[in-house]
Design a protein around this motif. Structure first.
Motif, PDB file in Angstrom:
ATOM      1  N   ALA A  22      55.013  31.351  44.811  1.00 32.93           N
ATOM      2  CA  ALA A  22      54.121  31.876  43.641  1.00 32.93           C
ATOM      3  C   ALA A  22      53.318  32.959  44.000  1.00 32.93           C
ATOM      4  N   ALA A  23      52.189  33.972  43.368  1.00 32.43           N
ATOM      5  CA  ALA A  23      52.145  35.042  43.404  1.00 32.43           C
ATOM      6  C   ALA A  23      50.311  34.886  45.049  1.00 32.43           C
ATOM      7  N   SER A  24      50.537  35.204  45.683  1.00 33.62           N
ATOM      8  CA  SER A  24      49.187  35.289  46.380  1.00 33.62           C
ATOM      9  C   SER A  24      47.810  35.374  45.298  1.00 33.62           C
ATOM     10  N   VAL A  25      46.412  34.871  46.020  1.00 37.98           N
ATOM     11  CA  VAL A  25      45.266  35.440  45.087  1.00 37.98           C
ATOM     12  C   VAL A  25      44.899  36.698  46.395  1.00 37.98           C
ATOM     13  N   VAL A  26      44.472  37.182  45.075  1.00 35.55           N
ATOM     14  CA  VAL A  26      44.217  38.502  45.551  1.00 35.55           C
ATOM     15  C   VAL A  26      43.076  38.502  45.545  1.00 35.55           C
ATOM     16  N   LEU A  27      41.860  38.382  46.455  1.00 35.60           N
ATOM     17  CA  LEU A  27      40.384  38.161  46.372  1.00 35.60           C
ATOM     18  C   LEU A  27      39.530  39.238  46.327  1.00 35.60           C
ATOM     19  N   LYS A  28      39.070  39.078  44.887  1.00 34.44           N
ATOM     20  CA  LYS A  28      38.327  39.930  44.498  1.00 34.44           C
ATOM     21  C   LYS A  28      36.820  39.613  43.654  1.00 34.44           C
ATOM     22  N   ALA A 332      40.236  38.846  54.546  1.00 38.86           N
ATOM     23  CA  ALA A 332      40.817  37.326  54.229  1.00 38.86           C
ATOM     24  C   ALA A 332      42.455  38.534  53.582  1.00 38.86           C
ATOM     25  N   ASN A 333      42.017  39.608  53.088  1.00 38.95           N
ATOM     26  CA  ASN A 333      42.746  40.552  51.917  1.00 38.95           C
ATOM     27  C   ASN A 333      44.013  40.723  52.996  1.00 38.95           C
ATOM     28  N   ALA A 334      43.815  41.458  54.306  1.00 43.47           N
ATOM     29  CA  ALA A 334      43.961  42.519  55.119  1.00 43.47           C
ATOM     30  C   ALA A 334      45.235  41.655  56.279  1.00 43.47           C
ATOM     31  N   THR A 335      44.553  39.978  56.726  1.00 48.32           N
ATOM     32  CA  THR A 335      45.089  39.630  57.651  1.00 48.32           C
ATOM     33  C   THR A 335      46.085  38.626  56.777  1.00 48.32           C
ATOM     34  N   ARG A 336      46.541  39.078  55.472  1.00 49.60           N
ATOM     35  CA  ARG A 336      47.326  37.918  54.962  1.00 49.60           C
ATOM     36  C   ARG A 336      48.574  39.119  54.646  1.00 49.60           C
ATOM     37  N   ASP A 337      47.977  40.163  54.121  1.00 48.76           N
ATOM     38  CA  ASP A 337      48.783  41.532  54.773  1.00 48.76           C
ATOM     39  C   ASP A 337      49.923  41.526  55.754  1.00 48.76           C
ATOM     40  N   ILE A 338      49.864  40.728  57.268  1.00 51.19           N
ATOM     41  CA  ILE A 338      50.342  40.883  57.962  1.00 51.19           C
ATOM     42  C   ILE A 338      52.056  40.424  58.260  1.00 51.19           C
ATOM     43  N   LYS A 339      51.962  40.178  56.042  1.00 55.66           N
ATOM     44  CA  LYS A 339      53.451  39.545  56.169  1.00 55.66           C
ATOM     45  C   LYS A 339      54.036  40.504  55.886  1.00 55.66           C
ATOM     46  N   LYS A 340      53.732  41.652  55.558  1.00 59.98           N
ATOM     47  CA  LYS A 340      54.591  42.769  55.272  1.00 59.98           C
ATOM     48  C   LYS A 340      55.477  43.395  56.055  1.00 59.98           C
ATOM     49  N   ALA A 391      47.166  29.952  60.235  1.00 58.89           N
ATOM     50  CA  ALA A 391      46.679  28.415  60.487  1.00 58.89           C
ATOM     51  C   ALA A 391      45.300  28.450  60.360  1.00 58.89           C
ATOM     52  N   ALA A 392      44.463  29.253  61.245  1.00 59.37           N
ATOM     53  CA  ALA A 392      43.268  29.709  61.347  1.00 59.37           C
ATOM     54  C   ALA A 392      42.249  29.913  60.262  1.00 59.37           C
ATOM     55  N   LEU A 429      39.530  28.624  46.770  1.00 63.23           N
ATOM     56  CA  LEU A 429      38.682  28.204  47.693  1.00 63.23           C
ATOM     57  C   LEU A 429      40.170  26.637  48.267  1.00 63.23           C
ATOM     58  N   SER A 430      40.727  25.688  47.320  1.00 61.63           N
ATOM     59  CA  SER A 430      41.554  25.458  47.569  1.00 61.63           C
ATOM     60  C   SER A 430      42.483  26.227  47.402  1.00 61.63           C
ATOM     61  N   GLN A 431      42.595  26.842  46.587  1.00 65.95           N
ATOM     62  CA  GLN A 431      44.235  27.546  45.981  1.00 65.95           C
ATOM     63  C   GLN A 431      44.252  28.259  47.775  1.00 65.95           C
ATOM     64  N   MET A 432      43.352  29.353  48.610  1.00 66.68           N
ATOM     65  CA  MET A 432      43.793  29.819  49.905  1.00 66.68           C
ATOM     66  C   MET A 432      44.065  29.031  51.402  1.00 66.68           C
ATOM     67  N   PHE A 433      44.211  27.847  50.466  1.00 65.15           N
ATOM     68  CA  PHE A 433      45.060  26.877  51.982  1.00 65.15           C
ATOM     69  C   PHE A 433      45.696  26.293  51.477  1.00 65.15           C
ATOM     70  N   LEU A 434      46.131  26.313  50.258  1.00 70.20           N
ATOM     71  CA  LEU A 434      47.144  25.166  49.307  1.00 70.20           C
ATOM     72  C   LEU A 434      48.347  26.533  48.885  1.00 70.20           C
ATOM     73  N   GLU A 435      48.596  27.838  49.041  1.00 76.10           N
ATOM     74  CA  GLU A 435      48.709  28.606  48.633  1.00 76.10           C
ATOM     75  C   GLU A 435      50.592  29.022  49.682  1.00 76.10           C
ATOM     76  N   PRO A 436      51.695  29.031  48.859  1.00 77.30           N
ATOM     77  CA  PRO A 436      52.428  29.428  49.927  1.00 77.30           C
ATOM     78  C   PRO A 436      52.594  29.966  51.477  1.00 77.30           C
ATOM     79  N   PRO A 437      53.114  29.427  51.865  1.00 81.71           N
ATOM     80  CA  PRO A 437      53.234  30.232  53.173  1.00 81.71           C
ATOM     81  C   PRO A 437      53.067  31.411  53.599  1.00 81.71           C
ATOM     82  N   TYR A 438      52.746  32.333  54.427  1.00 88.22           N
ATOM     83  CA  TYR A 438      51.932  33.290  54.523  1.00 88.22           C
ATOM     84  C   TYR A 438      53.728  34.308  54.939  1.00 88.22           C
ATOM     85  N   PHE A 439      54.402  33.372  55.640  1.00 87.11           N
ATOM     86  CA  PHE A 439      56.246  34.093  56.028  1.00 87.11           C
ATOM     87  C   PHE A 439      56.937  33.041  56.078  1.00 87.11           C
TER      88      PHE A 439
END
Length: 467
Positions: A22-28, A332-340, A391-392, A429-439
């Protein structure tokens, strides 16, 4: 029986096939007026000017270290606020313990940021030739061990830590913080100059020039007392100070992410891994800062919350106070973009058709006989740090949801659905820690590597079992 081999094309079992993630939650921020009110309440425009004010053009890491030091200085102010609280029901003792622990962890991160820094503005101990100037009442004259030469140690005159050390209510706490500074700054070329022993006789940072404590402490809350009663809520200053500390560390995190990306682009894997581990510690620090809300008096805090209109609107268009922070959403968005950046680190291009190319390269990297050598040096540590940061981040959002539930009630924690886009499904908040793995590629590579070793050990044990 022949032992199994780790094949670059590991077979995918039927139960290992994944659906398209599933697409990652985009925080806006959905409500810009709420975000603007948050920034005005915390006086963020004025605070950000202090973060960005360049005092040392030749110091490349000033934008990274300065907000971290200012967060530490604001923590000293919070100690003063907490120990000055006259309310008989205030949690002064536990709050003092928490702030002492928080300051120690902040010093640890500051020391990690300063390690290897050669551009910071420093005051040399020997520059005054042992003469104590009249205008520096905070200076001390002493001798280095084994030397007859006298030196002058300049301590900050504007920081609150030396004042806390001279106050009977906080002298023990301040002494512990000073010893933490002395311990953590051992690996740095300089010390902070906050009254710590500085037994190594190192140069000290020009703390007052960098941090600007007078200007920093002038940014106090401006909320007026209640119109009818004239009541001044003591939790107002606590809430204000907590979020100023939070925003200062978010500024440091943003600068660290910029440096991390540049180091990865330059293929400086070991330096990038070091930055990534610091980023993980900052996210843990943010969770510790949010935990300070748990020590607020429920009645006073909820009264202040009502006065500040921090509540979900009936149509669900308002948002939780912390999540009005644009800096938090950006971090949060920039940290999750590390996956790219994973394909660049591993040295392959991602398959546009969704094939396992990155996963296979990761498996070869993890299982290689010469891993960690030559061009591969630092890569595995960097990939491990990526997943530690993930994880953090998840831990932060999960913990924040629990803090909101404990402080404001469960309905508040689950009712803020309009902050993010998209807003459907579970609460944000649940979407943020239940979404699929970043990597997912690293996750799959470790899954198959674990499966390989299970089969390998099973094959190796068969002859001994028959004998």
């Amino acid at each position: 029986m022949a032992t199994t081999k780790l094949s670059p094309l590991s077979p995918v079992r039927p139960d290992d096939k994944r659906r398209a993630p599933a697409a990652s939650v985009v925080l806006k921020v959905q409500d810009s007026s709420a975000a603007e009110a948050y920034e005005q309440y915390l006086r963020l425009p004025e605070l950000s000017r202090l973060w960005k004010a360049a005092c040392c053009p030749g110091w490349p890491d000033e934008g990274l270290v300065k907000p971290a030091l200012q967060a530490l200085e604001i923590t000293f102010r919070f100690v003063s606020v907490a120990l000055s609280d006259p309310r008989g029901y205030a949690s002064r003792r536990e709050l003092a313990r928490r702030l002492e622990s928080l300051a120690a962890r902040e010093v640890e991160v500051v020391a990690a940021l300063c390690e290897g820094d050669r551009g910071a503005p420093l005051a040399e101990l020997s520059s005054s030739e042992g003469v104590l100037p009249r205008e520096r009442s905070a200076s001390e004259v002493w001798q280095l061990p084994g030397s007859a030469a006298a030196v002058v140690c300049h301590a900050s005159e504007a920081s609150l830590l030396p004042r806390l050390a001279a106050w009977d209510k906080s002298e023990t706490l301040a002494a512990k913080i000073k010893y933490a500074i002395e311990s953590q700054m051992q690996s740095c070329a300089f010390s902070l100059g906050l009254g710590e022993p500085n037994l190594a006789g190192k140069p000290v940072l020009e703390y007052d020039r960098v941090v600007q404590p007078h200007e920093l402490h002038a940014l106090k809350p401006r909320v007026a007392p209640e119109a009818k009663t004239g009541y001044r809520n003591r939790e107002n200053e606590a809430l204000f100070t907590i979020h100023q500390i939070l925003e200062s560390w978010l500024c440091a995190a943003s600068q660290l992410l910029t440096r991390l990306n540049s180091r990865i682009e330059a293929k400086a894997w070991e330096a990038a891994a070091s930055d990534c581990w610091i980023l993980e510690r900052i996210w843990k620090l943010l969770a510790d800062i949010e935990d300070l809300h748990l020590l607020m008096d429920p009645d006073d805090f909820l009264r202040l919350k009502s006065q500040l209109a921090i509540r979900p609107a009936p149509d669900g268009t308002d948002a939780s106070f912390c999540f009005r922070s644009r800096a938090l959403l950006h971090a949060a968005n920039a940290t999750r973009d590390i996956k790219k950046l994973v394909p660049w680190v591993i040295g392959v291009e991602a398959d546009p058709n969704g094939g396992p190319r990155v996963q296979e390269a990761a498996m070869r990297l993890y299982h290689g006989r010469r891993r960690g050598e030559g061009e591969e040096a630092g890569k595995i540590e960097l990939l491990q740090a990526f997943q530690a940061v993930e994880a953090a981040v998840r831990r932060f959002f999960f913990a924040y949801r629990q803090v909101v539930a404990a402080v404001c009630g469960t309905a508040e924690a689950s009712g803020n659905r309009a902050l993010f886009v998209p807003a459907e499904g579970t609460d944000p908040l649940s979407q943020m820690f239940l979404e699929p793995p970043y990597f997912p590629s690293l996750d799959a590579a470790k899954t198959f590597l674990a499966d390989y070793w299970v089969q390998h050990m099973a094959a190796a044990s068969v002859p001994s079992g028959r004998s």
